[in-house]
Design a protein around this motif. Structure first.
Motif, PDB file in Angstrom:
ATOM      1  N   LEU A 126      38.608  41.952  42.334  1.00 35.59           N
ATOM      2  CA  LEU A 126      38.495  42.682  43.597  1.00 35.59           C
ATOM      3  C   LEU A 126      39.723  43.551  43.845  1.00 35.59           C
ATOM      4  N   ARG A 127      40.901  43.030  43.504  1.00 32.38           N
ATOM      5  CA  ARG A 127      42.123  43.812  43.721  1.00 32.38           C
ATOM      6  C   ARG A 127      42.134  45.069  42.851  1.00 32.38           C
ATOM      7  N   HIS A 144      39.190  52.099  44.162  1.00 32.31           N
ATOM      8  CA  HIS A 144      38.458  52.725  45.262  1.00 32.31           C
ATOM      9  C   HIS A 144      39.403  53.507  46.166  1.00 32.31           C
ATOM     10  N   THR A 145      40.538  52.923  46.456  1.00 30.24           N
ATOM     11  CA  THR A 145      41.486  53.567  47.364  1.00 30.24           C
ATOM     12  C   THR A 145      42.000  54.877  46.800  1.00 30.24           C
ATOM     13  N   GLN A 187      39.665  47.447  44.363  1.00 30.57           N
ATOM     14  CA  GLN A 187      40.165  47.977  45.627  1.00 30.57           C
ATOM     15  C   GLN A 187      41.179  49.085  45.384  1.00 30.57           C
ATOM     16  N   SER A 188      42.044  48.867  44.410  1.00 31.79           N
ATOM     17  CA  SER A 188      43.015  49.908  44.071  1.00 31.79           C
ATOM     18  C   SER A 188      42.308  51.145  43.538  1.00 31.79           C
ATOM     19  N   SER A 244      33.259  51.385  42.684  1.00 39.29           N
ATOM     20  CA  SER A 244      34.250  50.389  43.094  1.00 39.29           C
ATOM     21  C   SER A 244      34.014  49.928  44.521  1.00 39.29           C
ATOM     22  N   LEU A 255      33.426  46.032  45.816  1.00 37.09           N
ATOM     23  CA  LEU A 255      34.218  45.432  46.886  1.00 37.09           C
ATOM     24  C   LEU A 255      33.344  44.792  47.958  1.00 37.09           C
TER      25      LEU A 255
END
Length: 548
Positions: free
Chosen positions: A8-9, A15-16, A12-13, A171, A175
């Motif tokens: 997930l991390r 996606h961000t 998340q990175s 992504s 999430l």
């Protein structure tokens, strides 16, 4: 569904940063794309009334075509017969001296011809409004100027943004998997504004996911279509030409023997029953391969063009040369290619589908706007109890100002250009250059204003500016009706009136957003980038990073 926290991390990175890198550019693309759903009504709204708009019988149209070809040799290279006419195409026949390229020629002139009351040919050279093309250019390039080879640089950058956009979509879904069922349509209000924005971001993203997947993939295809076709030519076709014009009349054509336009319309209608013939593009009439491309429309079919399907005919004998681009007679290749165009353009289902695409386009713009706001909020330094508000990192203040300035600047710029089309029509020698200049002046001024004032102060001011510009559009039409001496006009067709009503409706949420942004700036948390209490001493818009 459970997903490991380390996975997930990573997502998340991904996606961000993909969202942040592409978000602002994609906002302009989606906002412009939403407007292109009604590109023709916009062009009709800005087009001045013409004396050549009178209705003609089919035999009179044949006469116009015949006399234009005799009196204006340039039309033999290419001219358009507008079977269905509107305010932006008032004359039955139009042509220009040369072929248009991919880039917009702001100085381009075009001839238009019709018959006067005595039945004599009337031809005049005009500079047609390119407002619809300017909006489409913003949609395709994000407003980035400059060219690379024979294509806009912004088209390639938008293609790269499309790749990042697709990665952000994938992504983002990963999430949401752990809480997808529980939080699918949650929209929680309360003191935690970040939670509300995250819920709104997720709801819109999931609800419109199929639309966004289609758009992201087709953006990539359209941006790099030359490279795809060149590879296909080399690998599959070799020395054989990939695009070969079908053979028609042998040898150079004699324009005096051209089939009557009314007869060509009848033959096209016979070949495509259930479709409406909208226009006919005649090309290379004196060459060994003369051609007429017939545009036909039927809202019940998926078509290759933005509005129409196409039929290729011989302009001398009416022979059908290619009907593969008709959805009812398409070959395997056309059946595979047409959905890419139709799904991107929304060229199926009629006006109700265009409104759906319009809504999806605006919601997509909101998706990127809200994504940037979430990034800013997540990285803000929280105020500890009984301590002074911390200085926020420079990067959050910069991104907040850029998001406000660029996104709202593009909205205000388009609205200002639309207004300039009427207010500056009489005073401008080249209205298209004025429209382009107006957009960039307003856009750059909004960006500069956001960086000078900071995001908290600029957001309500620029939202109010956008709302005011939206209200000014129908007000301009109303004023044109009440005071015709001003030299403006207001068309009464449904398409033109819909532009006024839509602008007014969109101005309302912008005004509401300005009110909310102003309230948060006055009384929001002091440790937020969006807070600018009036009583507080003014601080620099972009504070220095604290030393570790």
């Amino acid at each position: 569904m459970k997903v490991r926290s380390d996975i997930l991390r990573i997502y998340q990175s991904l996606h961000t940063w993909t969202g942040i890198c592409a978000g602002i550019l994609l906002f302009i693309g989606f906002f412009g794309g939403a407007l292109t759903m009604f590109k023709h009504p916009l062009e009709r709204w800005v087009s001045a009334p013409s004396a050549l708009a009178s209705a003609l019988a089919p035999q009179q149209v044949d006469s116009v075509v015949r006399e234009v070809l005799a009196a204006h040799p340039a039309a033999r290279e290419e001219f358009t017969l507008h079977v269905v006419r509107h305010e932006n195409n008032p004359a039955p026949v139009t042509w220009s001296a040369g072929h248009a390229g991919r880039d917009i020629d702001l100085n381009a002139m075009r001839w238009q011809a019709s018959l006067d009351e005595q039945g004599k040919l009337v031809a005049q050279e005009v500079r047609p409004s390119l407002f619809g093309e300017l909006v489409d250019m913003l949609h395709r390039t994000g407003g980035i100027p400059g060219t690379l080879a024979d294509e806009y640089l912004g088209v390639y950058l938008m293609g790269v943004a499309g790749v990042l956009y697709f990665l952000a979509l994938v992504s983002g879904v990963v999430l949401l998997l752990p809480t997808l069922v529980k939080d699918l349509f949650a929209l929680r209000k309360g003191k935690n504004r970040k939670r509300f924005w995250l819920d709104a971001h997720n709801v819109i993203g999931i609800a419109s996911l199929p639309f966004h997947i289609v758009i992201s993939l087709t953006v990539i295809v359209f941006a790099f279509h030359d490279q795809f076709y060149d590879s296909l030519q080399h690998v599959v076709y070799g020395e054989q030409k990939m695009w070969a014009r079908p053979s028609g009349t042998a040898g150079p054509g004699d324009v005096t023997k051209l089939a009557p336009a009314s007869e060509l319309v009848r033959l096209a209608q016979q070949e495509a029953p259930g479709f409406e013939v909208t226009e006919m593009l005649f090309m290379d009439l004196e060459s060994p391969r003369p051609l007429v491309r017939v545009g036909v429309a039927n809202e019940d079919y998926v078509v290759r063009g933005a509005v129409s399907a196409y039929l290729l005919m011989d302009p001398y004998n009416g022979q059908v040369l290619n009907s593969s681009m008709l959805p009812t007679k398409s070959d395997t290749w056309s059946s595979l290619v047409a959905p890419f165009f139709a799904l991107h353009f929304g060229s199926y289902g009629g006006d109700w589908m265009r409104w759906i695409y319009f809504a999806f386009g605006l919601s997509g713009a909101f998706l990127f706007y809200s994504g940037n706001l979430l990034w800013v909020e997540k990285r803000r330094k929280n105020q500890l109890r009984d301590q002074a508000p911390p200085a926020q990192p420079r990067r959050t203040a910069v991104l907040a100002a850029a998001t406000v300035g660029v996104c709202l600047g593009s909205v205000a710029g388009v609205a200002a250009a639309l207004l300039a089309a009427k207010w500056l029509h009489a005073a401008s020698g080249n209205l298209n250059a004025v429209l382009m200049t107006t957009y960039y002046i307003v856009f750059l001024a909004c960006v500069a204003w956001a960086f000078w004032r900071g995001a908290a102060r600029a957001a309500p001011e620029l939202l109010a500016l956008c709302a005011l510009a939206g209200c000014a559009i129908p007000a301009t039409s109303l004023l044109a009706r009440l005071a015709p001496s001003l030299g403006m006009w207001a068309h009464g067709s449904l398409g033109a009136v819909a532009v006024d009503l839509t602008a007014l409706v969109l101005a309302l949420p912008l005004a509401w957003g300005a009110r909310l942004a102003a309230r948060r700036a006055r009384s929001g948390p002091l440790d937020s980038v969006w807070a600018a209490p009036a009583a507080a001493a003014p601080e620099p818009a972009f504070p220095q990073e604290r030393q570790a």
